[in-house]
Design an enzyme around this catalytic site. Structure first.
Site, short mmCIF file in Angstrom:
data_model
loop_
_atom_site.label_atom_id
_atom_site.label_comp_id
_atom_site.label_asym_id
_atom_site.label_seq_id
_atom_site.Cartn_x
_atom_site.Cartn_y
_atom_site.Cartn_z
N MET A 337 79.53 8.37 34.81
CA MET A 337 79.68 7.04 35.41
C MET A 337 78.37 6.53 36.02
O MET A 337 77.97 5.40 35.78
CB MET A 337 80.77 7.06 36.49
CG MET A 337 82.16 7.29 35.97
SD MET A 337 82.71 6.05 34.78
CE MET A 337 83.04 4.66 35.85
N ASP A 356 70.06 12.73 41.09
CA ASP A 356 71.02 13.80 40.81
C ASP A 356 70.50 15.08 41.47
O ASP A 356 69.50 15.04 42.21
CB ASP A 356 71.24 13.96 39.29
CG ASP A 356 72.65 14.48 39.00
OD1 ASP A 356 72.94 15.64 39.36
OD2 ASP A 356 73.46 13.73 38.42
N VAL A 413 79.21 11.05 42.43
CA VAL A 413 79.12 12.51 42.20
C VAL A 413 80.51 13.04 41.85
O VAL A 413 81.47 12.28 41.75
CB VAL A 413 78.52 13.24 43.42
CG1 VAL A 413 77.10 12.75 43.68
CG2 VAL A 413 79.36 13.08 44.67
N GLU A 415 84.25 14.44 41.70
CA GLU A 415 85.41 14.01 42.48
C GLU A 415 85.86 15.17 43.39
O GLU A 415 86.87 15.82 43.15
CB GLU A 415 86.53 13.58 41.51
CG GLU A 415 87.71 12.88 42.16
CD GLU A 415 87.42 11.46 42.58
OE1 GLU A 415 86.25 11.12 42.80
OE2 GLU A 415 88.37 10.69 42.70
N LYS A 420 81.29 15.06 48.22
CA LYS A 420 81.08 13.67 48.61
C LYS A 420 80.65 13.59 50.09
O LYS A 420 79.83 12.75 50.46
CB LYS A 420 82.35 12.85 48.37
CG LYS A 420 82.63 12.66 46.86
CD LYS A 420 83.47 11.45 46.57
CE LYS A 420 83.98 11.37 45.14
NZ LYS A 420 83.06 10.86 44.15
N SER A 442 87.70 7.63 41.98
CA SER A 442 88.85 6.99 41.33
C SER A 442 90.16 7.40 41.98
O SER A 442 91.18 6.76 41.74
CB SER A 442 88.87 7.30 39.83
OG SER A 442 88.51 8.62 39.59
N HIS A 463 85.02 0.56 42.51
CA HIS A 463 85.59 1.40 41.46
C HIS A 463 85.31 0.76 40.09
O HIS A 463 85.83 -0.30 39.78
CB HIS A 463 87.10 1.54 41.71
CG HIS A 463 87.80 2.42 40.73
ND1 HIS A 463 89.11 2.23 40.39
CD2 HIS A 463 87.37 3.48 40.02
CE1 HIS A 463 89.46 3.15 39.50
NE2 HIS A 463 88.42 3.91 39.26
N ASN A 513 94.92 2.02 38.63
CA ASN A 513 95.41 3.32 38.19
C ASN A 513 96.87 3.55 38.53
O ASN A 513 97.58 4.26 37.82
CB ASN A 513 94.53 4.44 38.75
CG ASN A 513 93.21 4.52 38.00
OD1 ASN A 513 93.06 3.90 36.94
ND2 ASN A 513 92.25 5.25 38.53
#
Ligand code: NAD
Length: 737
Positions: A337, A356, A413, A415, A420, A442, A463, A513
């Site tokens: 993403m 990263d 990063v 999930e 996080k 998400s 999102h 979702n």
């Protein structure tokens, strides 16, 4: 005479140059005033002996976007306000309004003097129809020129002569394809088809149009001459019969009969080509009046045209927060993403720092953009210079100090709450104090993630949907403490990258979702009942969904569904996931290793190309199969649309989504909810809450409690309310002002 929207200058050769340039608009659009002035210009130039011919062009970089929103809104308010009391009078009024442009253009083409349209840029809808009524058309040889009749995409059709002039200029098959798909043409393609007379260098456009007039343009259209024959086969000829049989079949295949406007185009062409142009235009006017009164046209125009524009222009942006200038964006996590978010940000001209865990991973993220621009160069969509400029905006790094001066940081990063948390702390340790931090999570509620932040009012969810460069929607999530500035920056950023935002409150799965899960869950229910998988997929498509639920599940990954289910059980208890669903997905993932498309096997098998994917035959061995002939496709279709619409209604009832425009637009852009309905809550409004509640109760009795209507829906059914009435977005905006 002076006009507000046009200038008219007649040169020494007697050619009047009419330039359309609306003062307070960035793009020319048709309004009542524009039509009145055009009417007066036709009269004036026709009456002026000094004028030998007219060139019509635009003073803006585009030609025209077509009809103005307010004009369409005016037509719908006639339907809304007057139809109940005086149906015949309202229809007559609508018929006359629909004919205004038709007969204005007819007057133009029969005024006695030749008109040439000089198309310098985007030319859509009513502007294309005006150009077709001119006696010749010159288009600039430029990428900016796009000629289209996109009306069908918002539930109407080219009703100002388009359906009659296109098939009188070009072959019927191509005419039908052009109008029923709403696609646009480049200048050269339009010339090759015969819709444009000539293509000229942009700087010579007007002089080329004048030269054409000087060489002689016939002021009488071919279809106004005796013995005229359209380029396609005559309707009542073997060729005509063959063509229309095929056209109907193709239309059915593409629309499943869900789009009345597309069918009306075929009818207009079929009936119109059998009669002289004046009668043909009247036929078109009648169909147009009819289509304007359909629920599909009303709902599609509202969601796909009006609401979408309003959301894009910042309908939900908090008033009083100064427009932010986003000079630099940091993206943490250069994976699937993050890398793509970096690409769309750089494509909008904003410098990006891509972080990263190490340089190698960050560079791998940048390579995604390199791949995408290389593809663009190969297809001729971007030049080498543009590609290099885009790539030069992306700086890969492993050093957090590089994001210190970013205005916005987007975290993408893994999930994982722990990771996080660490990343949020690392970013905030260096980030300037007034910058905004956004998470692309998400599934994790934003309020919880914001607890890791020292500045929760500057913490928000943005999102994205995959593939990021193709999906037009972004869902902005407000945590409990998220402030106005964070919302304004998020919306300004989304406007800059040219995506459509919806703003929702915090909840598990947010809006999109939650609805998508309902769609896939209903497919699981059907599988367990023994509905053949092909019927599940086909009935969903017949209901108007672009992708079947099992194919969609393969794309999003079956093991991801498995993970989400396990997380739900861990957080909310066993009852939060139906047992049969858990068994099915466990069997798929653990028993069969069918993880989805990425594994080459899921609900479908994915053989090597050129073979096409096909449903996994083993699915029918999982559950005893029902006889397909005993199943009612209409019920299957309803189950899909109802379960999603119900979830959308729940999110509004819970205050997750507060504006019906967002529920509708989000459902269409996020997961392709049957666009002809205008979106998930318009589906309910379209049939009325009372009918929807009855439909839910009927389905609940047969297929389970998840179809039970909610308290709000029952109340709305009793009171005869709609979502747009009860949660009136315009009323809310007024009250807040
Ligand atoms: P991914 O595994 O492809 O990428 C995650 C990246 O984060 C990796 O490159 C990893 O090296 C990097 N990373 C991990 N720890 C880090 C750290 N401490 N510092 C810097 N970088 C670190 O995952 P993804 O699919 O891109 O998902 C990222 C986020 O986006 C998740 O929160 C996910 O829920 C969300 N999301 C995913 C999708 C999707 O379709 N995959 C859609 C919407 C949102």
């Amino acid at each position: 005479m002076a006009y507000n929207n046009f200038t008219v200058e007649t040169d020494a050769d007697g050619i009047a140059l009419v330039t359309w340039d609306m003062k307070d608009k960035s793009m020319n659009v048709f309004t009542q005033e524009v039509m009145d002035e055009l009417d007066a210009i036709i009269d004036a130039t026709a009456a002026d002996d000094a004028v030998k011919g007219v060139v019509f062009t635009s003073g803006k970089s585009s030609f025209s976007g077509g009809a103005d929103l307010t004009m369409l809104k005016g037509m719908f308010s006639v339907i809304e306000k007057e139809q109940a009391a005086d149906p015949e009078g309202a229809t007559k009024k609508l018929f006359d309004a629909a004919g205004r442009m038709t007969w204005l253009y007819r007057k133009l083409e029969t005024n006695g003097k030749p008109w040439v349209s000089a198309i310098n840029g985007t030319c859509m809808g009513g502007a294309t129809e005006l150009s077709l009524a001119c006696h010749a058309r010159v288009a600039a040889k430029s990428d900016k020129v796009k000629i289209g009749l996109p009306e069908v995409k918002v539930g109407i059709f080219p009703g100002a002569g388009g359906t009659q002039r296109v098939p009188r200029l070009i072959n019927t098959q191509e005419a039908l394809q052009f109008m029923t798909t709403g696609s646009s043409l480049s200048a050269s393609r339009a010339k090759a088809l015969g819709l444009v007379t000539e293509v000229a260098e942009p700087e010579n456009l007007v002089s080329a149009a004048k030269d054409l007039l000087k060489a002689g343009v016939d002021p009488v259209q071919p279809w106004d001459k005796k013995g005229f024959k359209a380029p396609g086969p005559a309707i009542w000829s073997p060729g005509g019969v063959q063509l229309f049989s095929a056209a109907n079949a193709i239309l059915r295949r593409e629309t499943y009969g869900n789009y009345p406007a597309a069918l009306a185009i075929v009818k207009c062409v079929y009936e119109g080509l059998q009669v002289p142009i004046d009668m043909a235009l009247k036929i078109e006017q009648r169909y147009f009046t009819h289509i304007l009164q359909t629920t599909e046209a009303f709902s599609m125009i509202r969601s796909l045209f009006i609401s979408m524009q309003e959301l894009n222009k910042g309908a939900r942006r908090p008033a009083g927060v100064e427009k932010s200038s986003i000079k630099k964006v940091g993206i943490v996590g250069a994976g699937f993403m993050g890398a793509s978010i970096g690409y769309v940000t750089a494509a909008a001209g904003i410098p990006v720092v891509l972080i990263d865990r190490d340089m190698e991973a960050a560079e791998k993220g940048k390579a995604t953009s390199e791949g995408l621009v290389a593809e663009g160069v190969k297809k001729g969509k971007v030049s080498k210079e543009q590609a290099e400029a885009l790539l030069s905006l992306i700086t890969p790094t492993a050093d957090y100090n590089d994001i210190a001066d970013c205005d916005l940081v987007i975290e993408a990063v893994f999930e994982d709450r722990g990771i996080k948390k660490t990343v949020t702390e690392q970013v905030e340790a260096v980030l300037k104090p007034d910058a905004i931090f956004a998470s692309n999570t998400s599934t994790l509620p934003i309020t919880g993630l914001a607890e890791n932040s020292k500045r929760p009012e500057q913490f928000i969810g943005i999102h994205f949907f995959s593939p990021v460069h193709k999906m037009m929607l972004t869902e902005v999530i407000m945590g409990e403490k998220t402030g106005d500035k964070a919302l304004a920056v998020a919306l300004d950023y989304i406007a800059a990258i040219k995506k459509t935002p919806i703003v929702v409150n915090d909840t598990r799965g947010f809006y999109v979702n939650r609805c998508v899960l309902r769609y896939m869950n209903e497919a699981y229910n059907m599988l367990v009942e023994g509905v053949p998988a092909a019927m599940i997929e086909n009935s969903a498509k017949m209901a108007g969904m672009p992708v079947g639920p099992l194919a969609l599940n393969d794309e999003t990954a079956v093991d991801l569904s498995y993970k989400i289910m396990k997380a739900m059980i861990a957080d909310l208890g066993e009852a939060s996931v139906p047992k049969a669903h858990m068994e099915l997905i466990t069997k798929m993932v653990e028993g069969e290793g069918r993880l989805g498309r990425k594994a080459g096997k899921g609900f479908y098998d994915y053989p090597a190309k050129p073979a096409k994917k096909h449903l996994w035959p083993g699915l029918k061995d999982l559950f005893p199969q029902q006889d397909a002939d005993t199943l009612d496709v209409e019920v299957l279709k309803k189950r899909f649309l109802t379960t999603i619409a119900l979830e959308a209604a729940r999110t509004m009832e819970e205050g997750i989504v507060t504006d019906p425009r967002e529920a509708d637009v989000g459902s269409i852009l996020g997961f392709g909810f049957a666009p002809y309905t205008g979106g998930a809550v318009s589906y309910i409004d379209g049939m009325g809450a009372k009918a929807f509640v009855a439909q839910c109760e009927e389905l609940a009795a047969k297929y389970g409690d998840h179809f039970k209507p909610t308290a709000l829906l029952k109340e709305m059914a009793t009171k005869g309310e709609t979502f747009y009435g009860r949660f009136d977005p315009y009323g809310q905006a007024k009250a807040a002002a």
